[in-house]
Design an enzyme around this catalytic site. Sequence first.
Site, PDB file in Angstrom:
ATOM      1  N   ASN A 216      -0.325  -3.511  14.634  1.00 64.18           N
ATOM      2  CA  ASN A 216      -0.342  -3.087  16.377  1.00 64.18           C
ATOM      3  C   ASN A 216      -0.575  -4.970  16.757  1.00 64.18           C
ATOM      4  O   ASN A 216      -1.529  -4.955  15.542  1.00 64.18           O
ATOM      5  CB  ASN A 216      -0.915  -2.457  17.179  1.00 64.18           C
ATOM      6  CG  ASN A 216      -1.992  -2.333  16.674  1.00 64.18           C
ATOM      7  OD1 ASN A 216      -2.129  -1.698  15.480  1.00 64.18           O
ATOM      8  ND2 ASN A 216      -2.763  -1.409  17.606  1.00 64.18           N
TER       9      ASN A 216
ATOM     10  N   GLU B  43      -2.577  -6.467  19.383  1.00 68.06           N
ATOM     11  CA  GLU B  43      -3.182  -6.700  20.739  1.00 68.06           C
ATOM     12  C   GLU B  43      -2.952  -8.244  21.208  1.00 68.06           C
ATOM     13  O   GLU B  43      -3.024  -8.887  21.216  1.00 68.06           O
ATOM     14  CB  GLU B  43      -3.931  -5.830  20.789  1.00 68.06           C
ATOM     15  CG  GLU B  43      -3.558  -4.584  20.456  1.00 68.06           C
ATOM     16  CD  GLU B  43      -4.593  -3.518  21.000  1.00 68.06           C
ATOM     17  OE1 GLU B  43      -5.938  -3.896  21.224  1.00 68.06           O
ATOM     18  OE2 GLU B  43      -4.678  -2.166  20.761  1.00 68.06           O
TER      19      GLU B  43
ATOM     20  N   GLU C  19       5.339  -0.182  14.882  1.00 63.30           N
ATOM     21  CA  GLU C  19       6.173   0.360  14.886  1.00 63.30           C
ATOM     22  C   GLU C  19       7.527  -1.173  15.485  1.00 63.30           C
ATOM     23  O   GLU C  19       8.503  -1.399  14.126  1.00 63.30           O
ATOM     24  CB  GLU C  19       7.259   1.478  15.261  1.00 63.30           C
ATOM     25  CG  GLU C  19       5.999   2.449  15.049  1.00 63.30           C
ATOM     26  CD  GLU C  19       5.464   2.939  15.875  1.00 63.30           C
ATOM     27  OE1 GLU C  19       4.100   1.542  16.310  1.00 63.30           O
ATOM     28  OE2 GLU C  19       4.907   4.077  16.842  1.00 63.30           O
TER      29      GLU C  19
ATOM     30  N   CYS D  33       5.861   5.677  20.368  1.00 66.07           N
ATOM     31  CA  CYS D  33       5.594   5.626  21.663  1.00 66.07           C
ATOM     32  C   CYS D  33       6.665   5.429  22.468  1.00 66.07           C
ATOM     33  O   CYS D  33       7.479   4.930  21.352  1.00 66.07           O
ATOM     34  CB  CYS D  33       5.119   4.135  22.054  1.00 66.07           C
ATOM     35  SG  CYS D  33       5.762   2.932  22.484  1.00 66.07           S
TER      36      CYS D  33
ATOM     37  N   CYS E 117       9.180   1.998  20.637  1.00 67.21           N
ATOM     38  CA  CYS E 117       9.640   1.300  19.318  1.00 67.21           C
ATOM     39  C   CYS E 117      10.328   2.610  19.223  1.00 67.21           C
ATOM     40  O   CYS E 117      11.212   2.464  18.694  1.00 67.21           O
ATOM     41  CB  CYS E 117       7.523   2.191  18.942  1.00 67.21           C
ATOM     42  SG  CYS E 117       6.949   1.057  18.933  1.00 67.21           S
TER      43      CYS E 117
HETATM   44  N1  THU Z   1       0.525   1.862  19.563  1.00 72.22           N
HETATM   45  C1  THU Z   1       0.895   1.596  18.268  1.00 72.22           C
HETATM   46  O1  THU Z   1       0.712   0.247  17.932  1.00 72.22           O
HETATM   47  N2  THU Z   1       1.881   2.126  18.083  1.00 72.22           N
HETATM   48  C2  THU Z   1       2.240   3.727  18.780  1.00 72.22           C
HETATM   49  O2  THU Z   1       3.544   3.760  18.332  1.00 72.22           O
HETATM   50  C3  THU Z   1       1.878   3.797  19.440  1.00 72.22           C
HETATM   51  C4  THU Z   1       0.134   2.792  20.190  1.00 72.22           C
HETATM   52  C5  THU Z   1      -0.737   0.886  19.768  1.00 72.22           C
HETATM   53  C6  THU Z   1      -0.682  -0.223  21.248  1.00 72.22           C
HETATM   54  C7  THU Z   1      -2.765  -0.711  21.163  1.00 72.22           C
HETATM   55  O3  THU Z   1      -2.587  -1.544  20.708  1.00 72.22           O
HETATM   56  C8  THU Z   1      -2.945   0.718  20.252  1.00 72.22           C
HETATM   57  O4  THU Z   1      -2.095   1.455  19.641  1.00 72.22           O
HETATM   58  C9  THU Z   1      -3.670   2.113  21.297  1.00 72.22           C
HETATM   59  O5  THU Z   1      -1.998   2.414  22.327  1.00 72.22           O
END
Ligand code: THU
Length: 146
Positions: free
Chosen positions: A44, A46, A57, A99, A102
Amino acid sequence: MTIDQAALIAAAREASTRAYAPYSGFHVGAALAFADGSVATGANVENASYGLALCAETSAVAQVMNAGVRGGLLAVAVIGGTPGEDGAATPGAAPVTPCGRCRQVLNELAQLGGTDPVIWCVGERSVLELRLSALLPHAFGPANLG
Ligand code: THU
């Protein structure tokens, strides 16, 4: 073709060490396994504008599609949690499932190649195994656009 679950989870775990998640502190790694034996990963990413975070993902799918991949997706491993001493995500009791966004992004690549990848969601003591079609039933995808 059989995908090595432990190896794919290890790749996702390793990818999580490269997460950029200073705002949530929640590091996620994803690994995609393909029919040709290749594996691609993502973490991820941010942003100071919080709502613009890119999930692990989605990062992984964007990476392979930028390299020209359009199918063959057989398996996905996802691991998330706060980073441990080695910098890798330490999963909590509840496995992290992709999520909603994704799921849709994964579905594009899966549907393009006519596969229904297995999704391995890693928890502290268990791995939740689900097909993408179970996570995103009746998915809207490229086939709907003719
Ligand atoms: N996040 C992911 O990378 N994948 C997911 O399927 C769920 C959430 C990340 C997004 C954000 O940077 C952090 O998790 C907290 O939500």
